[in-house]
Motif scaffolding. Structure first.
Motif, PDB file in Angstrom:
ATOM      1  N   ASN A 159       0.843  -1.199   0.000  1.00  0.00           N
ATOM      2  CA  ASN A 159       0.000   0.000   0.000  1.00  0.00           C
ATOM      3  C   ASN A 159       0.878   1.248   0.000  1.00  0.00           C
ATOM      4  N   ARG A 160       0.258   2.382  -0.239  1.00  0.00           N
ATOM      5  CA  ARG A 160       0.934   3.664  -0.092  1.00  0.00           C
ATOM      6  C   ARG A 160       0.916   4.025   1.393  1.00  0.00           C
ATOM      7  N   ILE A 161       2.088   4.283   1.961  1.00  0.00           N
ATOM      8  CA  ILE A 161       2.215   4.529   3.397  1.00  0.00           C
ATOM      9  C   ILE A 161       2.350   6.026   3.652  1.00  0.00           C
ATOM     10  N   ILE A 162       1.589   6.501   4.646  1.00  0.00           N
ATOM     11  CA  ILE A 162       1.722   7.881   5.101  1.00  0.00           C
ATOM     12  C   ILE A 162       2.258   7.851   6.525  1.00  0.00           C
ATOM     13  N   LEU A 163       3.517   8.229   6.697  1.00  0.00           N
ATOM     14  CA  LEU A 163       4.092   8.373   8.033  1.00  0.00           C
ATOM     15  C   LEU A 163       3.587   9.679   8.629  1.00  0.00           C
ATOM     16  N   LEU A 164       2.971   9.592   9.804  1.00  0.00           N
ATOM     17  CA  LEU A 164       2.465  10.801  10.443  1.00  0.00           C
ATOM     18  C   LEU A 164       3.066  10.908  11.833  1.00  0.00           C
ATOM     19  N   GLY A 165       4.009  11.826  11.969  1.00  0.00           N
ATOM     20  CA  GLY A 165       4.638  12.063  13.260  1.00  0.00           C
ATOM     21  C   GLY A 165       4.068  13.301  13.910  1.00  0.00           C
ATOM     22  N   HIS A 166       3.988  13.271  15.229  1.00  0.00           N
ATOM     23  CA  HIS A 166       3.546  14.457  15.956  1.00  0.00           C
ATOM     24  C   HIS A 166       4.585  14.842  16.987  1.00  0.00           C
ATOM     25  N   SER A 167       4.958  16.118  16.987  1.00  0.00           N
ATOM     26  CA  SER A 167       5.870  16.669  17.980  1.00  0.00           C
ATOM     27  C   SER A 167       7.167  15.858  18.016  1.00  0.00           C
ATOM     28  N   GLN A 168       7.573  15.395  19.203  1.00  0.00           N
ATOM     29  CA  GLN A 168       8.839  14.684  19.327  1.00  0.00           C
ATOM     30  C   GLN A 168       8.854  13.383  18.529  1.00  0.00           C
ATOM     31  N   GLY A 169       7.680  12.833  18.203  1.00  0.00           N
ATOM     32  CA  GLY A 169       7.611  11.633  17.378  1.00  0.00           C
ATOM     33  C   GLY A 169       8.193  11.826  15.991  1.00  0.00           C
ATOM     34  N   ASN A 170       8.337  13.106  15.572  1.00  0.00           N
ATOM     35  CA  ASN A 170       8.922  13.364  14.259  1.00  0.00           C
ATOM     36  C   ASN A 170      10.404  13.003  14.191  1.00  0.00           C
ATOM     37  N   PHE A 171      11.078  12.972  15.340  1.00  0.00           N
ATOM     38  CA  PHE A 171      12.463  12.504  15.316  1.00  0.00           C
ATOM     39  C   PHE A 171      12.511  11.068  14.797  1.00  0.00           C
ATOM     40  N   TYR A 172      11.517  10.265  15.190  1.00  0.00           N
ATOM     41  CA  TYR A 172      11.438   8.883  14.734  1.00  0.00           C
ATOM     42  C   TYR A 172      11.020   8.803  13.271  1.00  0.00           C
ATOM     43  N   THR A 173       9.925   9.507  12.904  1.00  0.00           N
ATOM     44  CA  THR A 173       9.415   9.373  11.547  1.00  0.00           C
ATOM     45  C   THR A 173      10.389   9.906  10.505  1.00  0.00           C
ATOM     46  N   ASN A 174      11.165  10.936  10.850  1.00  0.00           N
ATOM     47  CA  ASN A 174      12.188  11.423   9.922  1.00  0.00           C
ATOM     48  C   ASN A 174      13.180  10.316   9.570  1.00  0.00           C
ATOM     49  N   VAL A 175      13.666   9.634  10.599  1.00  0.00           N
ATOM     50  CA  VAL A 175      14.665   8.581  10.373  1.00  0.00           C
ATOM     51  C   VAL A 175      14.024   7.370   9.702  1.00  0.00           C
ATOM     52  N   LEU A 176      12.805   7.035  10.094  1.00  0.00           N
ATOM     53  CA  LEU A 176      12.100   5.916   9.465  1.00  0.00           C
ATOM     54  C   LEU A 176      11.943   6.159   7.972  1.00  0.00           C
ATOM     55  N   PHE A 177      11.549   7.374   7.610  1.00  0.00           N
ATOM     56  CA  PHE A 177      11.377   7.706   6.197  1.00  0.00           C
ATOM     57  C   PHE A 177      12.678   7.504   5.425  1.00  0.00           C
ATOM     58  N   GLU A 178      13.763   8.032   5.952  1.00  0.00           N
ATOM     59  CA  GLU A 178      15.043   7.928   5.253  1.00  0.00           C
ATOM     60  C   GLU A 178      15.511   6.486   5.145  1.00  0.00           C
ATOM     61  N   GLU A 179      15.330   5.717   6.225  1.00  0.00           N
ATOM     62  CA  GLU A 179      15.818   4.333   6.203  1.00  0.00           C
ATOM     63  C   GLU A 179      14.996   3.481   5.241  1.00  0.00           C
ATOM     64  N   ILE A 180      13.689   3.687   5.189  1.00  0.00           N
ATOM     65  CA  ILE A 180      12.862   2.940   4.244  1.00  0.00           C
ATOM     66  C   ILE A 180      13.230   3.305   2.811  1.00  0.00           C
ATOM     67  N   ILE A 181      13.381   4.596   2.538  1.00  0.00           N
ATOM     68  CA  ILE A 181      13.764   5.032   1.190  1.00  0.00           C
ATOM     69  C   ILE A 181      15.086   4.408   0.775  1.00  0.00           C
ATOM     70  N   ASP A 182      16.034   4.345   1.691  1.00  0.00           N
ATOM     71  CA  ASP A 182      17.375   3.863   1.355  1.00  0.00           C
ATOM     72  C   ASP A 182      17.450   2.340   1.249  1.00  0.00           C
ATOM     73  N   ASN A 183      16.632   1.612   2.015  1.00  0.00           N
ATOM     74  CA  ASN A 183      16.897   0.185   2.189  1.00  0.00           C
ATOM     75  C   ASN A 183      15.767  -0.770   1.829  1.00  0.00           C
ATOM     76  N   TYR A 184      14.526  -0.288   1.750  1.00  0.00           N
ATOM     77  CA  TYR A 184      13.435  -1.248   1.595  1.00  0.00           C
ATOM     78  C   TYR A 184      13.334  -1.768   0.161  1.00  0.00           C
ATOM     79  N   ILE A 185      13.110  -3.088   0.031  1.00  0.00           N
ATOM     80  CA  ILE A 185      12.910  -3.740  -1.255  1.00  0.00           C
ATOM     81  C   ILE A 185      11.539  -4.416  -1.239  1.00  0.00           C
ATOM     82  N   TYR A 186      10.707  -4.106  -2.227  1.00  0.00           N
ATOM     83  CA  TYR A 186       9.400  -4.747  -2.322  1.00  0.00           C
ATOM     84  C   TYR A 186       9.542  -6.221  -2.686  1.00  0.00           C
ATOM     85  N   SER A 187       8.468  -6.962  -2.485  1.00  0.00           N
ATOM     86  CA  SER A 187       8.509  -8.402  -2.740  1.00  0.00           C
ATOM     87  C   SER A 187       8.780  -8.711  -4.204  1.00  0.00           C
TER      88      SER A 187
END
Length: 381
Positions: A163-191
Motif C-alpha cells: 500500500n501507499r504509506i503515510i508516516l504521520l509524526g507528531h511533535s517529538q515523534g517526528n524525530f522517529y518518523t524522519n529517520v524511518l522515512f530515510e531508512e525505508i527510502i534507502d533500504n526497503y525492497i518490495y517483494s
C-alpha cells in the motif's frame, strides 16, 4: 503554558475475458490503497496514543475518503517517559549542589515539580542554559534504540502490504518518523524486487515538528509539515534550539497550547483540511513500482497490463517483452483498453503518440527513462 509545554522544551474487476488467468500478482494490485503509520510525541499515554489512531482513521475518512483504506491506522507507541526520567536524573545530578536560593536551582526545581506556568525573559535564558547542559549529557541513543527498532519492524510489516504509506509524526515523534522515512527510502525492497529508492511509495507528514529540517531534499514532494503559529510548545523549542517556522494560522477552541494532535490539528477543520491537502499532494507524487503484472491478458499485443487510478499510470508489457509506462491516462481510457476485444487497436488509436511514456528496465529492476522510441502494438485479427 502547562508542564507539558515545559517538558517538551527539554527535548525534543471482474475479468475482461473468461479465459484470463487468476494468478494476478498480489503486490501490484495494492498500490491504490493507503494506510497511516503514526508515532506520538512526548508525555502521551498509551490510551491517548490509541485515541490518536482513532482520530487519524476519522481524518482519513473525512478528508481523504476518496483513497481506499488498506488497513486501520497503526503506529508505534513512543514510550518517552524514559527520556523524561533520563533528563530528570541528569538535571538532578548537575544541580544537586547548588544553593537553594540560586536562580538555576529555582528554575529546574520548578520545572521538574511542574510548578512553572509563565516564564519571563530572564527565566527563559536560565532555562535555555539548564536544558542545553542536561540534554547534552542524556544518552538518547540507548534509550530510543528499542522504540525505534520496534517502529522500524512494524513499519516494514506495513510496507509489505504494498500500500501507499503515510508516516504521520507528531511533535517529538517526528524525530522517529524522519529517520524511518530515510531508512525505508534507502533500504526497503518490495517483494517484486523493486526498491523504494526508485519507486518511493511512502510519504511523510510532520505535525508540529520540533526539528530544524526535513529529510531528503530529493524527495521533498513526498514530505510536508504543518505547525500552527500559536503552538506554544514549538515556540519554546524554536527559541531554545531552532525548529521549522510556523506555516499556518488557526484558532484552537479545545487546546490552549495549540499543540495537541487531536484538539489543535485534527479536530480543527481548517487545519485538517490543510494537512490533507499536503498529504494528497505527496500521495500524487509517489511512484508505483511496475504494475503490469496486475492482469495477465489474452491479447496479441500485450501479455500483461496494469493501472493505478491514483497516479493515472498505465503499465504495458508487450508480447515482445518490453515494458512501457504511460502517464496521465484517464480511468475511462483504462476501462476501454481493459474491456476491449482488440487491445492493440485501442493502444494504437488512443494512446500511442498521445501520452508521455518511459520504458521500464524490469530485468535490472531499475527505472530507465527512454522517450524516443515508441512501439506499435499488434492488432488482434
Amino acid at each position: 503554558m502547562k508542564i507539558y509545554i515545559l517538558i517538551m522544551a527539554l527535548i525534543f474487476s471482474y475479468s475482461a475475458f473468461a479465459n484470463l488467468q487468476t494468478l494476478d500478482r498480489h503486490c501490484s494490485k495494492q498500490v491504490d490503497y493507503i494506510r497511516f503509520f503514526h508515532v506520538n510525541g512526548m508525555l502521551t499515554s498509551y490510551d491517548e496514543f490509541e485515541s490518536n489512531l482513532a482520530w487519524i482513521d476519522n481524518f482519513h475518512a473525512v478528508w481523504l475518503g476518496k483513497y481506499y483504506r488498506g488497513a486501520k491506522a497503526d503506529g508505534n507507541y513512543n514510550n518517552n517517559e524514559v527520556i523524561y526520567e533520563q533528563i530528570y536524573e541528569v538535571a538532578q545530578q548537575k544541580y544537586s549542589d547548588l544553593s537553594i536560593f540560586s536562580p538555576k536551582y529555582r528554575i529546574i526545581t520548578a520545572i521538574l515539580n511542574g510548578t512553572v506556568s509563565v516564564l519571563n525573559k530572564k527565566d527563559l535564558m536560565i532555562l535555555q542554559e539548564v536544558i542545553l547542559e542536561s540534554v547534552i549529557d542524556a544518552n538518547y541513543s540507548i534509550i530510543n534504540e528499542t522504540d525505534y527498532n520496534n517502529a522500524y519492524q512494524k513499519l516494514n510489516f506495513h510496507m509489505n502490504s504494498c500500500n501507499r504509506i503515510i508516516l504521520l509524526g507528531h511533535s517529538q515523534g517526528n524525530f522517529y518518523t524522519n529517520v524511518l522515512f530515510e531508512e525505508i527510502i534507502d533500504n526497503y525492497i518490495y517483494s517484486d524486487g523493486y526498491s523504494t529508492a526508485d519507486y518511493p511509495m511512502i510519504s511523510l507528514s510532520a505535525i508540529a515538528p520540533p526539528t530544524s529540517s526535513l529529510p531528503k531534499d530529493e524527495y521533498k514532494a513526498l514530505v510536508s509539515y504543518l505547525t500552527l503559529d500559536d503552538d506554544s510548545v514549538i515556540d519554546i523549542v524554536r527559541i531554545l534550539f531552532g525548529s521549522l517556522p510556523p506555516n499556518f494560522s488557526a484558532k484552537s477552541y479545545f487546546d490552549d497550547s495549540h499543540h495537541g494532535l487531536i484538539d489543535s490539528y485534527l479536530r480543527s477543520n481548517p487545519v485538517a483540511s490543510k494537512i490533507s491537502e499536503k498529504i494528497e499532494f505527496s500521495i500524487q507524487n509517489q511512484t508505483p513500482f511496475p504494475l503490469f503484472e496486475q492482469h495477465p491478458v489474452k491479447s496479441d499485443a500485450f501479455s500483461h497490463i496494469g493501472y493505478s487510478k491514483i497516479s493515472k499510470i498505465l503499465d504495458l508489457k508487450f508480447e515482445s517483452g518490453g515494458v512501457y509506462r504511460y502517464y496521465n491516462i484517464p480511468i475511462l481510457l483504462w476501462d476501454e483498453l481493459y474491456y476491449s476485444t482488440s487491445m492493440g487497436k485501442v493502444f494504437n488509436d488512443n494512446i500511442r503518440g498521445q501520452y508521455p511514456f518511459d520504458k521500464l528496465d524490469i530485468e535490472s529492476m531499475t527505472y530507465l527513462k527512454m522517450t524516443t522510441i515508441e512501439p506499435f502494438a499488434k492488432v488482434e485479427k
